[in-house]
Design an enzyme around this catalytic site. Structure first.
Site, PDB file in Angstrom:
ATOM      1  N   SER A 258      -7.366   2.787   0.554  1.00 43.40           N
ATOM      2  CA  SER A 258      -8.331   3.963   0.360  1.00 43.40           C
ATOM      3  C   SER A 258      -7.542   4.549  -0.920  1.00 43.40           C
ATOM      4  O   SER A 258      -6.742   3.966  -1.818  1.00 43.40           O
ATOM      5  CB  SER A 258      -7.986   5.228   1.255  1.00 43.40           C
ATOM      6  OG  SER A 258      -6.735   5.712   1.262  1.00 43.40           O
ATOM      7  N   CYS A 259      -8.342   5.723  -1.740  1.00 38.82           N
ATOM      8  CA  CYS A 259      -7.868   6.009  -2.885  1.00 38.82           C
ATOM      9  C   CYS A 259      -8.522   7.684  -2.899  1.00 38.82           C
ATOM     10  O   CYS A 259      -8.431   8.348  -2.212  1.00 38.82           O
ATOM     11  CB  CYS A 259      -8.340   5.375  -4.325  1.00 38.82           C
ATOM     12  SG  CYS A 259     -10.092   4.931  -4.116  1.00 38.82           S
ATOM     13  N   GLY A 260      -8.898   7.918  -4.208  1.00 42.99           N
ATOM     14  CA  GLY A 260      -9.629   9.097  -4.394  1.00 42.99           C
ATOM     15  C   GLY A 260     -11.018   9.283  -3.830  1.00 42.99           C
ATOM     16  O   GLY A 260     -11.464  10.154  -3.146  1.00 42.99           O
TER      17      GLY A 260
END
Length: 304
Positions: A258-260
């Site tokens: 995941s990330c932003g």
């Protein structure tokens, strides 16, 4: 392995010169963080690009009904966009971006998930320019030099590639994410630990409980932003990053990245797959969707 292949600038130029059967279409998938105050569309139209490029807008080619940015597109949105860009199913697509390997992995992955037969990720545009390979410096008025086509995707690998919010929430709530999965967050360590602000002022920093920090920059060359291409080099880079950020990786467990907002998460997903890690998926909504849906009680700070 990823749903696409890496290709060096040198190999790409050779491919353009030697390919006699299929059309080779460079795909500019540049996307910038809003805080950078840059315009990817204007840059495509006015700045040097690889000859005969099309522009793939990850913000526009997305789920129109979702309130979250550039979520994975529906089949209709994807097919319509590819048709408007003049892409044909037998085209060889070579994806790049102006940052390095920033948004182009997301685009190449999207094309692969939607079943396009042959996709390459150029490793990368910075090196392509450094080696002074051909560029088109003319200004253009359209996002594609090709006539419209009738593109229809025939298969999708979404079930094997994407984690949605409902699945992610149940994994976190049950405690299974930390126990039965490798879960990595591609954002900076400061954003992960809650000590640096998010690009969006309405989004607090922190992380999903059970995830580990694996900033995407740690898996790319710090100067060129390229992926290591040799097998030993990508393994060494991954091992160093895991050690630097005190992460554990069990290859026998499935992995979620995941990330932003689902862009840089594909950078680390790609690196893990290049290193031979199997069964790696992306939580598409990532931190932005998580914060806006789950509530403050599901925001972790520091290290779990």
């Amino acid at each position: 392995m990823p749903l696409f292949d890496l290709i060096s600038p040198k190999a790409f130029v050779k491919l353009v010169a030697s390919e006699k059967v299929h059309r080779i279409v460079p795909v500019d998938a540049t996307w910038y963080l809003p805080s950078w105050k840059l315009d990817n569309k204007v840059d495509f139209l006015t700045k040097p690009r690889i000859p005969n490029s099309i522009f793939f807008d990850i913000d526009a080619i997305s789920d129109k009904k979702s309130p979250y940015p550039h979520m994975f597109p529906t089949k209709k949105v994807f097919d319509d966009a590819m048709s408007n860009l003049g892409v044909q199913k037998d085209d060889i697509l070579v994806v790049y971006d102006r940052v390095g390997n920033f948004s182009s992995p997301r685009c190449a992955w999207t094309l692969g998930v939607m079943g396009h037969p042959k996709v390459y990720l150029l490793n990368n545009f910075n090196q392509y320019r450094e080696f002074k390979y051909p560029l088109d410096s003319s200004k253009v008025a359209a996002f594609s030099p090709y006539p419209k086509s009738h593109y229809e995707s025939s298969e999708s690998f979404q079930d094997k590639e994407i984690v949605d919010y409902e699945e992610m929430f149940q994994l976190v709530k049950s405690g299974e994410l930390a126990k039965k999965f490798n879960a990595f967050d591609a954002r900076s360590l400061g954003r992960f630990e809650g000590t640096e602000p998010e690009p969006r002022s309405d989004i607090p920093s922190g992380h999903i409980p059970g995830t580990q920090p694996l900033p995407y920059g740690s898996l790319l060359d710090p100067e060129t932003k390229t992926y290591p291409e040799a097998g030993e080099a990508i393994h060494a880079t991954l091992e160093k990053a895991l050690k630097d950020f005190h992460c554990t990786l069990d290859p026998s467990k499935p992995t979620i990245c995941s990330c932003g907002t689902g862009v840089s998460g594909v950078i680390i997903k790609t690196a893990l797959e290049l290193a031979g890690v199997p069964n790696v998926r992306l939580y598409d909504g990532s931190w932005t969707e998580w914060v806006l849906k789950s509530g403050p009680e599901w925001i972790a700070e520091n290290r779990d």
